[in-house]
Design a protein around this motif. Structure first.
Motif, PDB file in Angstrom:
ATOM      1  N   ASP A  73       3.596  -0.785   1.996  1.00 21.55           N
ATOM      2  CA  ASP A  73       3.746   0.298   2.951  1.00 21.55           C
ATOM      3  C   ASP A  73       5.235   0.601   3.148  1.00 21.55           C
ATOM      4  N   PRO A  74       5.583   1.896   3.159  1.00 18.97           N
ATOM      5  CA  PRO A  74       6.974   2.230   3.371  1.00 18.97           C
ATOM      6  C   PRO A  74       7.405   1.846   4.779  1.00 18.97           C
ATOM      7  N   GLY A  75       8.224   0.824   4.893  1.00 17.00           N
ATOM      8  CA  GLY A  75       8.708   0.392   6.186  1.00 17.00           C
ATOM      9  C   GLY A  75      10.029   1.068   6.502  1.00 17.00           C
ATOM     10  N   PRO A  76      10.701   0.634   7.545  1.00 13.82           N
ATOM     11  CA  PRO A  76      11.997   1.238   7.934  1.00 13.82           C
ATOM     12  C   PRO A  76      13.045   1.088   6.834  1.00 13.82           C
ATOM     13  N   SER A  77      12.917   0.061   5.986  1.00 14.84           N
ATOM     14  CA  SER A  77      13.923  -0.188   4.975  1.00 14.84           C
ATOM     15  C   SER A  77      13.552   0.446   3.643  1.00 14.84           C
ATOM     16  N   ALA A  78      12.400   1.122   3.567  1.00 15.97           N
ATOM     17  CA  ALA A  78      11.976   1.728   2.314  1.00 15.97           C
ATOM     18  C   ALA A  78      12.899   2.871   1.942  1.00 15.97           C
ATOM     19  N   PRO A  79      13.123   3.051   0.649  1.00 18.06           N
ATOM     20  CA  PRO A  79      13.970   4.171   0.223  1.00 18.06           C
ATOM     21  C   PRO A  79      13.348   5.504   0.600  1.00 18.06           C
ATOM     22  N   VAL A  80      14.171   6.433   0.994  1.00 16.42           N
ATOM     23  CA  VAL A  80      13.637   7.723   1.440  1.00 16.42           C
ATOM     24  C   VAL A  80      13.684   8.711   0.290  1.00 16.42           C
ATOM     25  N   LEU A 132       1.378  16.485   5.291  1.00 14.21           N
ATOM     26  CA  LEU A 132       2.733  16.009   4.987  1.00 14.21           C
ATOM     27  C   LEU A 132       3.735  16.588   5.975  1.00 14.21           C
ATOM     28  N   ASP A 133       3.427  17.774   6.450  1.00 12.93           N
ATOM     29  CA  ASP A 133       4.330  18.441   7.370  1.00 12.93           C
ATOM     30  C   ASP A 133       4.361  17.760   8.735  1.00 12.93           C
ATOM     31  N   GLU A 134       3.236  17.145   9.095  1.00 14.22           N
ATOM     32  CA  GLU A 134       3.156  16.582  10.442  1.00 14.22           C
ATOM     33  C   GLU A 134       3.146  15.061  10.482  1.00 14.22           C
ATOM     34  N   CYS A 135       3.034  14.439   9.312  1.00 17.06           N
ATOM     35  CA  CYS A 135       2.939  12.978   9.302  1.00 17.06           C
ATOM     36  C   CYS A 135       4.140  12.355   8.601  1.00 17.06           C
ATOM     37  N   ASP A 136       4.920  11.638   9.367  1.00 22.62           N
ATOM     38  CA  ASP A 136       6.137  11.028   8.844  1.00 22.62           C
ATOM     39  C   ASP A 136       5.812   9.973   7.794  1.00 22.62           C
ATOM     40  N   TYR A 137       4.786   9.219   8.044  1.00 26.78           N
ATOM     41  CA  TYR A 137       4.390   8.149   7.139  1.00 26.78           C
ATOM     42  C   TYR A 137       4.076   8.696   5.746  1.00 26.78           C
ATOM     43  N   CYS A 138       3.264   9.726   5.697  1.00 29.55           N
ATOM     44  CA  CYS A 138       2.852  10.285   4.412  1.00 29.55           C
ATOM     45  C   CYS A 138       3.983  11.056   3.743  1.00 29.55           C
ATOM     46  N   ARG A 139       4.858  11.635   4.561  1.00 29.24           N
ATOM     47  CA  ARG A 139       5.984  12.359   3.993  1.00 29.24           C
ATOM     48  C   ARG A 139       6.911  11.384   3.259  1.00 29.24           C
ATOM     49  N   ARG A 140       7.118  10.240   3.886  1.00 27.90           N
ATOM     50  CA  ARG A 140       7.957   9.226   3.237  1.00 27.90           C
ATOM     51  C   ARG A 140       7.297   8.723   1.958  1.00 27.90           C
ATOM     52  N   ARG A 141       6.016   8.556   2.024  1.00 24.54           N
ATOM     53  CA  ARG A 141       5.273   8.104   0.866  1.00 24.54           C
ATOM     54  C   ARG A 141       5.389   9.135  -0.265  1.00 24.54           C
TER      55      ARG A 141
END
Ligand SMILES: [Zn+2]
Length: 81
Positions: free
Chosen positions: A74-81, A31-40
């Motif tokens: 999949d969390p895209g650019p418009s997905a809530p953070v 999670l620390d190194e992966c933006d995709y999974c952090r957003r998820r």
């Protein structure tokens, strides 16, 4: 299995604090190194908070379906953070 797949499998347990110490570290490191999974992770976390603080029966019709749909998208650019 990719790191992201592994992380995704650990995510629910991570949120529930049910992982072993090793698993927890694997998830946390990723999670620390992966933006995709952090957003998820953030999304799952906010979803849980929302569900916890909102009585399900008070949800407007269709919202549960909408949330369920979001979970599988999949969390895209418009997905809530
Ligand atoms: Zn990842």
């Amino acid at each position: 299995m990719s790191d992201c797949d592994k992380c995704e499998r650990l995510l629910q347990g991570y949120l529930d604090r049910e992982l072993t110490r090793d698993e927890f570290e694997v998830a946390e490191m990723h999670l620390d190194e992966c933006d995709y999974c952090r957003r998820r992770y953030r999304f799952e976390e906010s979803l849980r908070q929302y569900v916890r603080t909102t009585a399900v029966e008070r949800m407007p019709p269709g919202l549960m379906e909408k949330l369920a749909q979001l979970r599988t998208t999949d969390p895209g650019p418009s997905a809530p953070v």
